[in-house]
Design an enzyme around this catalytic site. Structure first.
Site, PDB file in Angstrom:
ATOM      1  N   HIS A 260       0.884  -1.338  -0.128  1.00 54.84           N
ATOM      2  CA  HIS A 260      -0.102   0.115   0.135  1.00 54.84           C
ATOM      3  C   HIS A 260       0.920   1.124  -0.123  1.00 54.84           C
ATOM      4  O   HIS A 260       0.785   1.979   0.909  1.00 54.84           O
ATOM      5  CB  HIS A 260      -0.886  -0.020   1.208  1.00 54.84           C
ATOM      6  CG  HIS A 260      -1.960  -1.251   1.108  1.00 54.84           C
ATOM      7  ND1 HIS A 260      -2.959  -1.415   1.946  1.00 54.84           N
ATOM      8  CD2 HIS A 260      -2.097  -2.229   0.290  1.00 54.84           C
ATOM      9  CE1 HIS A 260      -3.620  -2.581   1.897  1.00 54.84           C
ATOM     10  NE2 HIS A 260      -2.895  -3.155   0.631  1.00 54.84           N
ATOM     11  N   GLU A 353     -13.242   1.231  -4.051  1.00 57.28           N
ATOM     12  CA  GLU A 353     -13.862   2.655  -4.471  1.00 57.28           C
ATOM     13  C   GLU A 353     -13.421   3.406  -5.356  1.00 57.28           C
ATOM     14  O   GLU A 353     -12.194   3.396  -5.823  1.00 57.28           O
ATOM     15  CB  GLU A 353     -13.679   3.190  -3.081  1.00 57.28           C
ATOM     16  CG  GLU A 353     -14.348   2.664  -1.704  1.00 57.28           C
ATOM     17  CD  GLU A 353     -14.109   3.536  -0.624  1.00 57.28           C
ATOM     18  OE1 GLU A 353     -13.538   4.641  -0.643  1.00 57.28           O
ATOM     19  OE2 GLU A 353     -14.629   3.001   0.516  1.00 57.28           O
ATOM     20  N   TYR A 363     -12.422   9.624   4.057  1.00 59.43           N
ATOM     21  CA  TYR A 363     -12.966   8.735   3.222  1.00 59.43           C
ATOM     22  C   TYR A 363     -13.466   7.384   3.886  1.00 59.43           C
ATOM     23  O   TYR A 363     -13.405   6.148   3.304  1.00 59.43           O
ATOM     24  CB  TYR A 363     -12.182   8.603   1.639  1.00 59.43           C
ATOM     25  CG  TYR A 363     -12.584   9.773   1.177  1.00 59.43           C
ATOM     26  CD1 TYR A 363     -13.313   9.970   0.020  1.00 59.43           C
ATOM     27  CD2 TYR A 363     -11.707  10.895   1.215  1.00 59.43           C
ATOM     28  CE1 TYR A 363     -13.904  10.965  -0.406  1.00 59.43           C
ATOM     29  CE2 TYR A 363     -11.881  12.126   0.576  1.00 59.43           C
ATOM     30  CZ  TYR A 363     -13.179  12.135  -0.081  1.00 59.43           C
ATOM     31  OH  TYR A 363     -13.419  13.302  -0.928  1.00 59.43           O
TER      32      TYR A 363
END
Ligand code: HEC
Length: 488
Positions: A260, A353, A363
């Protein structure tokens, strides 16, 4: 019947799993084999591929094991996992006997000639393809690349391509690929890290700046660790020169996680640079405003801190934070019509998303998500919350949302004003149309050509994709969608 007595019934003497496995591998009955195949598709295929040839997780076919291929070692891999690398442990979900059956399934599967291993057609197609009102052909632009990650164009039409292990190459307008540009930064090439995005400054013709994002090895050494960093530099005679550091974090924040990094680079044409950083595989980071992970950031394009970022003046907030609560933003783009910033991100299992990124907004990750846990343990998060921006779209199951482009060129008139979103595990490109009322719909326009890591619109208005072959990391390619009617 217990697992042991089951072995007994098969005529095996239980004397420790590794001994049993090495001397007489457990043969699963046809029924047990099929049950474990379904279990595999449910729990594992998401990351290791339906045919076990790999994806986000590595290949699980013989000869490719990194953590050992004795039954004992495979058992340990599945039970405990490698959470830092993105492999969840299944020990809490599955009883040992079921894990052992999965091990036997993995050992037996390669010996079976199976329709499921039939190779999908990768790369180019000479046939006309049609989707969303356009007809196109798919053609190879470059082949033989190792995990191509980012694509950008110089004003003279040459294309820059990054390869994740740490190479930047230039594709000439004659179609010839250069040797790697010498002197680009060293990368911490573990897991999803490496050399990632490349972007050309909007005024490149005047200033020559090219930007690279990468997983920076921890400054000053100090063990296996890295974090997303950004530099800019120039290419002169095949060399990377005049490098300037644009973004890096202190060594203490570097992490051993290979996951990530986010890191798409976006200019807004007004002197600012936007980029995303994923949560680095640590759930607490994205909601922690003091931490740079799990955020969308904004800097001046020379790396200076803007005075008007949304949390300016709050000493406890990491100053470049523009928006927060993102998991792994792999797609980031500014549309040239409204000037808005859009993002795609990987959900946990499902819950990928598509977001409109607004200054200062939350978010949700890791407090709110529509996804599930990879190992099917109960989730710790809510599916919505009033103070959290909802995605315009989500993908469940996950497509592994990757590169995102806004299409507004002439070559494909029917696609003007829409987004094109790539998917890694989904091996596809989805067109996304956002309506004036803020609703969005999507349609798959390309499928099964490889893992789509980047999607870009070329200066010719054709759509370029960086494709990764999950069976062979060195067989990555750049392809383009060209209108069927257009001349080469
Ligand atoms: C969320 C993604 C994900 C899921 C789901 C997942 N894995 Fe993995 N798996 C990984 C990753 C990433 C690695 C590589 C870890 C490493 O070696 O650093 C891995 C590694 C492994 C290994 C070690 C491979 C080797 O090279 O030695 C085995 C065995 C394995 N997984 C089996 C499974 C099985 C069986 C399942 C389903 C029950 C499963 N995995 C589900 C991501 C996943």
């Amino acid at each position: 019947m217990t697992f042991k007595s089951c072995l007994g019934a098969l005529g095996l003497v239980w004397g420790g799993w590794s001994v049993a496995a090495e001397t007489a591998p457990l043969r699963l009955s046809e029924e047990a084999y099929q049950r474990n195949h379904r279990q595999y598709l449910l729990l594992c295929a998401n990351c290791h591929g339906a045919d076990r040839n790999g994806g986000l997780g590595g290949s699980l076919v013989p000869g490719n094991w990194r953590r050992g291929e004795t039954a004992e070692e495979i058992l340990k891999s599945i039970k405990i996992g490698y959470p830092e690398a993105g492999m969840p442990g299944f020990g809490a979900l599955l009883p040992d006997a079921e894990v052992r059956e999965l091990v036997a399934y993995l050992q037996e599967a390669p010996r079976r000639p199976m329709a499921e291993t039939a190779r999908k057609t990768a790369g180019a197609s000479t046939r006309d393809l049609s989707a969303a009102g356009e007809t196109f052909v798919l053609e190879d632009v470059a082949t033989g690349l190792e995990t191509p990650w980012g694509i950008a164009w110089l004003p003279d039409g040459r294309m820059l391509v990054t390869e994740r292990p740490g190479r930047l190459r230039i594709l000439g307008t004659d179609g010839r690929m250069s040797a790697p540009v010498a002197g680009t930064p060293a990368v911490f090439a573990k897991g999803q890290g490496g050399l990632m995005d490349v972007a050309v400054h909007p005024n490149h013709a005047q200033n020559g700046w090219i930007y690279l994002s990468y997983s920076q090895p921890r400054p000053g050494g100090g063990g296996e660790a890295g974090f997303t960093a950004i530099v800019r530099g120039k290419i002169v005679d095949g060399r990377w020169v005049e490098q300037q550091m644009i973004f890096e974090v202190p060594a203490a924040l570097h992490s051993g996680s290979g996951r990530h990094y986010g890191s798409r680079l976006v200019f807004d044409g007004a002197g600012f640079l936007f980029f995303g950083i994923g949560d680095r595989g640590a759930d607490g980071t994205a909601q922690n405003l003091a931490h740079p992970a799990g955020k969308i950031h904004r800097l001046h394009d020379d790396g200076r801190m803007p005075a008007d970022n949304p949390f300016a003046g709050r000493a406890e907030v990491w100053p470049s934070v523009w928006a927060y609560g993102v998991r792994n933003p792999h797609g980031l783009v500014r549309d040239g019509v409204t000037g808005r910033l859009w993002e795609t991100e990987h959900g946990p299992r499902g819950g990928d998303e598509f977001n409109w990124i607004e200054a200062g907004k939350n978010y949700g990750w890791a407090a709110v998500s529509r996804g599930k846990n990879y190992n099917y343990m109960p989730v710790k998060w809510a599916t919505s919350r009033p103070d959290v921006n909802e995605p315009l779209l989500d993908w469940t199951p996950s497509i592994g949302a990757s590169g995102l482009a806004f299409y507004n060129a002439a070559a494909f008139p029917a696609w003007r004003g829409s987004f094109l979103a790539g998917g890694l595990v989904g091996e596809r490109v989805d067109q996304i149309v956002v309506s004036a009322d803020g609703s969005a719909r999507r349609e798959t326009i390309l499928k099964d050509r490889g893992r789509v890591r980047d999607v870009r619109v070329g200066p010719d208005g054709f759509v370029y994709l960086a494709l990764n072959d999950r069976r062979d990391e060195k067989a990555g390619r750049i392809v383009r969608l060209r209108p069927a009617a257009a001349q080469k």
